[in-house]
Design a protein around this motif. Structure first.
Motif: not given
Length: 317
Positions: A148, A163, A166, A170, A193-194
């Protein structure tokens, strides 16, 4: 102290979704977080009207000279993976990289970083549709098609569209810690969070009953991380064979069940490390690692730092 300046690039035929995600993450004021939030600006990388997907026009207030002051530069996609970015833009990107600015790309934006040469010898990702093209055109890049996002420290690349969220979350976690990152995710109404990679989004058939069993198992594992789980015990609880469990986990998350569980445990450790008075032995036990040695090993592998360094940076006082 000087605020962290995030600059997003705007270009003709701008990718609206990727650009909007960047604005949403960094441009909004967030006084409820109690931290010194980012400064944000947008610069146009070329003259003329900036047309964006959806028939809108964007007027960017700054020129690329602002990149010389940016702490983080976000490239929200690129208009055509087969079109070489303008030479002046590539020079600005190289200069920013040389002085230590953080560079982040979303989806096809990786082709700007690749053309600038700063990804040579590094890992990178992009949308799965572009991964083969990126690897073929830039063979010195270690393309990770299933990720991702890929964080190399100074340079971070994200896969397609969502993504980017994400990756941007992060970055927030990197800068402010898991608690602030989770609060921002909560405000966005997305998962903080994935786990897993792009493999979980490729079209693969999965029986509806198996989906439900796997989902219930994941929820139960998150609630009981300290138990001594094995593939066999997880499979028994999900009423699947171990082989079926391995296959379904891989299809759903891009990870095997044990690696997925370890990452969930590391996420728990991060949350607990932000509490200053919880000893590491107790954290290891609660998260299911059993020993400090095991916790340290997996934490360093997945978080690229030590538990002590993470706590010193993000502890809540």
């Amino acid at each position: 102290m000087k605020k962290h300046l995030v600059v997003a690039l705007a270009y003709d035929r701008l990718c609206t979704f990727e650009f909007g995600c960047t604005v949403e993450l960094f441009a909004l004021e967030r006084p409820e977080l109690g931290v010194d939030w980012y400064d944000f600006a947008v610069c146009a990388v070329e003259q003329g009207p900036i047309r964006a997907a959806g028939g809108i026009t964007v007027q960017a207030p700054y020129t690329p000279e602002l990149l010389a002051l940016a702490d983080t530069i976000v490239i929200p996609g690129w208009r055509d993976a087969d079109e070489l970015p303008p030479a002046p833009l590539l020079e600005w990107i190289r200069a920013a990289h040389a002085r230590g600015a953080r560079l982040a790309s979303i989806c096809s934006g990786v082709f700007v970083l690749a053309a600038a040469g700063i990804l040579d010898g590094q890992r990178a990702t992009t949308h799965w549709r572009y991964a083969g093209r990126l690897a073929q055109r830039y063979p010195r890049i270690d393309v990770q098609p299933d990720h991702l996002y890929v964080d190399n420290g100074q340079v971070i690349t994200a896969a397609g569209s969502a993504a980017g969220l994400d990756m941007l979350l992060h970055l927030v976690r990197r800068d402010y810690g898991a608690k602030v990152g989770n609060l921002v995710a909560q405000r966005l109404v997305v998962a903080p969070h994935r786990e897993g990679g792009q493999a979980q989004f490729l079209p693969r058939p999965m029986a509806q009953g198996e989906q439900g069993r796997l989902s219930r198992l994941m929820d139960w594992l998150r609630s009981h991380p300290a138990l001594p789980h094995t593939v066999a015990s997880m499979a028994e609880r999900a009423a699947m064979s171990p082989r079926t469990l391995q296959r379904q986990f891989q299809q759903a998350t891009g990870l095997g069940p044990i690696e997925w569980l370890i990452r969930e445990r590391v996420a728990i450790v991060k949350d607990m490390l932000e509490q200053p008075d919880v000893p590491l032995t107790q954290i290891a036990e609660r998260a299911g690692f059993g020993s400090e040695e095991s916790l340290r090993h997996h934490f360093r592998r997945l978080a690229a730092t030590t538990p002590g360094a993470y706590r010193r940076r993000f502890v809540l006082r």
